[in-house]
Design a protein around this motif. Structure first.
Motif, PDB file in Angstrom:
ATOM      1  N   GLY A  32       0.793  -1.308  -0.081  1.00 39.95           N
ATOM      2  CA  GLY A  32       0.036  -0.046  -0.118  1.00 39.95           C
ATOM      3  C   GLY A  32       0.761   1.144   0.124  1.00 39.95           C
ATOM      4  N   ILE A  33      -0.046   2.383  -0.285  1.00 43.45           N
ATOM      5  CA  ILE A  33       0.775   3.797  -0.483  1.00 43.45           C
ATOM      6  C   ILE A  33      -0.117   4.540  -0.012  1.00 43.45           C
ATOM      7  N   GLU A  34      -0.116   5.699   0.797  1.00 42.47           N
ATOM      8  CA  GLU A  34      -0.575   6.508   1.553  1.00 42.47           C
ATOM      9  C   GLU A  34      -0.128   8.006   1.574  1.00 42.47           C
ATOM     10  N   LEU A  35      -1.037   8.936   1.368  1.00 39.04           N
ATOM     11  CA  LEU A  35      -0.438  10.309   1.175  1.00 39.04           C
ATOM     12  C   LEU A  35      -1.568  11.154   1.911  1.00 39.04           C
ATOM     13  N   LYS A  36      -0.994  12.057   2.657  1.00 37.69           N
ATOM     14  CA  LYS A  36      -1.607  13.208   3.098  1.00 37.69           C
ATOM     15  C   LYS A  36      -1.113  14.655   3.044  1.00 37.69           C
ATOM     16  N   PRO A  37      -1.909  15.580   2.652  1.00 38.91           N
ATOM     17  CA  PRO A  37      -1.036  16.925   2.936  1.00 38.91           C
ATOM     18  C   PRO A  37      -0.836  17.564   3.996  1.00 38.91           C
ATOM     19  N   VAL A  38      -1.981  17.331   5.059  1.00 41.28           N
ATOM     20  CA  VAL A  38      -1.861  17.792   6.522  1.00 41.28           C
ATOM     21  C   VAL A  38      -2.857  16.763   7.303  1.00 41.28           C
ATOM     22  N   LEU A  39      -2.448  16.699   8.668  1.00 40.84           N
ATOM     23  CA  LEU A  39      -1.313  17.492   9.489  1.00 40.84           C
ATOM     24  C   LEU A  39      -0.782  16.536  10.602  1.00 40.84           C
ATOM     25  N   HIS A  40      -1.764  16.014  11.279  1.00 40.53           N
ATOM     26  CA  HIS A  40      -1.176  15.321  12.525  1.00 40.53           C
ATOM     27  C   HIS A  40      -1.950  14.370  13.166  1.00 40.53           C
ATOM     28  N   ASP A  41      -1.542  13.057  13.150  1.00 35.29           N
ATOM     29  CA  ASP A  41      -2.298  12.148  13.648  1.00 35.29           C
ATOM     30  C   ASP A  41      -2.088  11.752  15.088  1.00 35.29           C
ATOM     31  N   ILE A  42      -2.964  10.992  16.001  1.00 35.60           N
ATOM     32  CA  ILE A  42      -3.038  10.904  17.304  1.00 35.60           C
ATOM     33  C   ILE A  42      -1.738  10.146  17.971  1.00 35.60           C
ATOM     34  N   VAL A  43      -1.122   9.370  17.002  1.00 33.24           N
ATOM     35  CA  VAL A  43       0.292   8.759  17.227  1.00 33.24           C
ATOM     36  C   VAL A  43       1.428   9.064  16.867  1.00 33.24           C
ATOM     37  N   SER A  44       1.514  10.316  16.028  1.00 34.01           N
ATOM     38  CA  SER A  44       2.546  10.753  15.726  1.00 34.01           C
ATOM     39  C   SER A  44       3.232  11.583  16.836  1.00 34.01           C
ATOM     40  N   PRO A  45       4.682  11.797  16.554  1.00 35.27           N
ATOM     41  CA  PRO A  45       5.445  12.791  17.380  1.00 35.27           C
ATOM     42  C   PRO A  45       4.732  13.984  17.891  1.00 35.27           C
ATOM     43  N   GLU A  46       4.567  14.345  19.132  1.00 30.65           N
ATOM     44  CA  GLU A  46       3.851  15.156  19.528  1.00 30.65           C
ATOM     45  C   GLU A  46       4.480  16.844  19.462  1.00 30.65           C
ATOM     46  N   ASP A  47       5.850  16.777  19.567  1.00 34.06           N
ATOM     47  CA  ASP A  47       6.781  17.964  19.447  1.00 34.06           C
ATOM     48  C   ASP A  47       5.992  18.970  18.650  1.00 34.06           C
ATOM     49  N   GLY A  48       5.861  20.224  19.463  1.00 30.72           N
ATOM     50  CA  GLY A  48       5.358  21.299  18.312  1.00 30.72           C
ATOM     51  C   GLY A  48       3.751  21.037  18.310  1.00 30.72           C
ATOM     52  N   TYR A  49       2.899  19.987  18.564  1.00 28.22           N
ATOM     53  CA  TYR A  49       1.599  19.800  18.533  1.00 28.22           C
ATOM     54  C   TYR A  49       0.947  19.850  20.049  1.00 28.22           C
ATOM     55  N   GLU A  50      -0.505  20.015  19.883  1.00 26.97           N
ATOM     56  CA  GLU A  50      -1.013  19.745  20.944  1.00 26.97           C
ATOM     57  C   GLU A  50      -1.373  18.375  21.310  1.00 26.97           C
ATOM     58  N   PRO A  51      -0.821  17.874  22.611  1.00 26.29           N
ATOM     59  CA  PRO A  51      -0.904  16.373  22.966  1.00 26.29           C
ATOM     60  C   PRO A  51      -2.387  15.786  22.857  1.00 26.29           C
ATOM     61  N   LEU A  52      -2.403  14.744  22.626  1.00 24.77           N
ATOM     62  CA  LEU A  52      -3.746  14.070  22.609  1.00 24.77           C
ATOM     63  C   LEU A  52      -4.666  14.698  21.315  1.00 24.77           C
ATOM     64  N   THR A  53      -4.226  15.144  20.412  1.00 26.74           N
ATOM     65  CA  THR A  53      -5.284  15.608  19.345  1.00 26.74           C
ATOM     66  C   THR A  53      -4.954  15.067  17.993  1.00 26.74           C
ATOM     67  N   GLN A  54      -5.578  14.978  17.046  1.00 28.62           N
ATOM     68  CA  GLN A  54      -5.523  14.623  15.654  1.00 28.62           C
ATOM     69  C   GLN A  54      -6.200  15.681  14.805  1.00 28.62           C
ATOM     70  N   ILE A  55      -5.636  15.972  13.719  1.00 27.71           N
ATOM     71  CA  ILE A  55      -6.438  16.643  12.517  1.00 27.71           C
ATOM     72  C   ILE A  55      -5.769  16.221  11.176  1.00 27.71           C
TER      73      ILE A  55
END
Length: 558
Positions: free
Chosen positions: A357-380
């Protein structure tokens, strides 16, 4: 150019038929054209631009600072974060920073419905305008009302550069642009102001596809024009720091005082505390009061809150104790965040055989990605699309297309009682259905409120429970409405990994065809954070105990 010169040479008229003289309406353009013409002082006669001079004198900039406000998922306009410019006053102190004016560019939304906002925001359906207002109002709005941390990036600019920026801002005051959520957004237009001060910076080539606030911060830092970085915590962040310095019993007392309604209510346990601990509890209660009740209240409620607030401060003023300033460890700044776009390559095995498989997204952050610089426990996540090649069927499948996926997990504790929520809109493959055409795709809208709480045995273990409803259809077409529960645990292990385990069970409430009355699935995902740009993901899923799949993926953030 010729038409501009002719306009700037027009004789001055005090009234000018209700409009400003072209020199006054376009002061930046006028200054630029003068710089291109030799002996321009003999060619042009400067007119008296009283309105512009009064406005510029009010701002009195000494410097310029780029401000980043962290994301706010409860407002569709602010989910990605926000950037704006502060024009620092000549007599710079912490106090005058608050009195300085900011230049803000934002959409003028006609709806706050998350779905409609996404559609109109993506297609330029809103007008975007510049505005000028005092910084303390933005600090109050973001830091105290929306609980968003602020990061201040002081820029290296001189008086000549500031003068050009001021003149350009004046020109923009009466116009608007179509606001595009992904590219020509707040950060894009704020970068244009920075480019006015630094013409050698050409950000448009760098942000030709999309513009994300965190990326613009990284870009500005790469241009070596940032002199200083300052963190301004939100009210919520300050309270979280307070919590570390009080006992559970003291927190309960402070919370009880802060929840006073019409009259100040002080629990009996308060009087057993030492004078020093009373002072700490009252300081925290004062902050909690505003956190619970908020700002911008109706007059009657504001008078009620102010009365309680003054009572707390009056008691506090009688205690001669000044607590030591605790060191606030700031969260990771936005410029340390992973890239907003993601490319994933995967291989796996399921009930229908092996696949890639291949997957692509332009933005932004999912809930299991590194949290640095993002609000913890959030996904968009927005506009994520995945394709899968099945070796058994020798066919490419559309695995998923997520138009938008939002998760906001709010940890409930002694002082904070807030609901979590999630929303997903997109299409997802059900490989148990026919594979000869697109009927294997389910179009899905799901979401709902939830509760969560955390422990800290390893690092952070967050247990959540959502009550979710979902609407599902396909090309047959069929329609199904179901509701149920989603329970799970999100485990964070330092900066090394995230592990997400969830169990979902739905009861079929209405369906246009015969289907199982109960559906359920179990999901497991482990994200190993190899670097700021790479994740290794291991995922497994079991659906209704008659379909399973597992895969391993390599992710690249960029």
């Amino acid at each position: 150019m010729i038409q501009n010169i002719k306009a700037f040479l027009k004789p001055y008229n005090e009234d000018y038929s209700g409009n400003m003289h072209p020199q006054c309406k376009f002061p930046a353009r006028y200054k630029f054209i003068k710089s291109l013409i030799a002996n321009s002082e003999k060619v042009f006669k400067d007119v008296n631009c009283r309105r512009y001079e009064e406005w510029a004198s009010l701002l009195r900039p000494r410097g310029m600072t780029l401000i980043y406000a962290s994301g706010y998922l409860n407002n569709p306009a602010s989910m990605f974060g926000h950037t704006f410019i502060r024009l620092d006053r000549k007599e710079k102190t912490i106090e005058t920073d608050l009195l300085s004016y900011v230049i803000n560019y934002a959409a003028n939304p006609t709806t706050y419905n998350a779905f409609l906002y996404a559609i109109l925001g993506l297609t330029g359906g809103f007008e975007g305008k510049f505005s000028t207002l005092p910084y303390y109002l933005k600090v109050k709005e973001y830091g105290s009302m929306e609980n968003r941390d602020l990061w201040e990036y002081q820029l290296d600019v001189n008086n000549e550069q500031l003068d050009y920026v001021l003149r350009h801002i004046w020109e923009l005051g009466s116009t608007h642009f179509n606001y595009y959520y992904i590219d020509e957004n707040c950060s894009y237009h704020i970068l244009s102001l920075i480019q006015i001060a630094n013409p050698n910076i050409d950000f448009r080539e760098y942000f030709s596809i999309y513009t994300v606030p965190q990326d613009t911060i990284k870009y500005i830092l790469s241009q070596n024009i940032v002199k200083n970085i300052t963190y301004r915590p939100s009210l919520k962040s300050e309270i979280q720091n307070y919590v570390k310095s009080v006992s559970p019993s003291e927190l309960e007392i402070a919370s009880g005082i802060a929840r006073s309604r019409t009259e100040l209510n002080i629990p009996k346990k308060y009087y057993k505390l030492s004078e020093e601990r009373k002072a700490v509890v009252l300081d925290m209660a004062s902050s909690l009061l505003r956190f619970y009740r908020g700002y911008g209240l109706p007059e009657e409620e504001e008078n009620e809150v102010s009365k309680i607030e003054k009572s707390i401060l009056s008691i506090r003023s009688k205690i001669d104790y000044k607590p030591e300033k605790s060191v606030k460890e700031p969260p990771s700044p936005p410029h340390e965040s992973h890239g907003p776009a993601m490319l994933s390559l995967s291989a796996g095995l399921g009930s229908n055989g092996s696949f890639e498989g291949i997957e692509l997204k332009p933005v932004l952050h999912d809930i299991v990605s590194p949290e640095d610089g993002y609000e913890p426990l959030t996904q968009i996540d927005m506009l994520k699309m995945g394709l899968r090649f099945n070796n058994k069927y020798q066919k490419v499948f559309i695995d998923n297309f997520e138009f938008i996926s939002i998760i906001s997990i709010a940890e409930m504790n002694r002082w904070l009682k807030k609901l979590s929520w999630n929303l997903t809109l997109g299409s997802f493959a059900d490989y148990r259905k026919g594979v000869k055409d697109l009927n294997y795709l389910d179009f899905l809208l799901k979401g709902g409120p939830g509760i969560s709480m955390s422990s800290h045995l390893l690092d952070r273990e967050t247990f959540f429970l959502f009550w979710q409803s979902q609407i599902k259809t396909d090309l047959e077409p069929y329609f199904q409405f179901s509701s149920g529960l989603s329970a799970g645990n999100l485990i964070k292990i330092k900066k090394i990994a995230h592990i997400l385990i969830s169990y979902n069970i739905y009861k079929n409430i209405f369906s246009t065809f015969h289907s199982e009355s109960i559906t359920q699935d179990i999901n497991y995902e482990m994200a190993l954070h190899i670097s700021q740009k790479n994740d290794l993901r291991i995922r497994a899923r079991v659906s209704d105990f008659d379909y399973f799949e597992g895969l391993i993926s390599l992710l690249l953030f960029f």
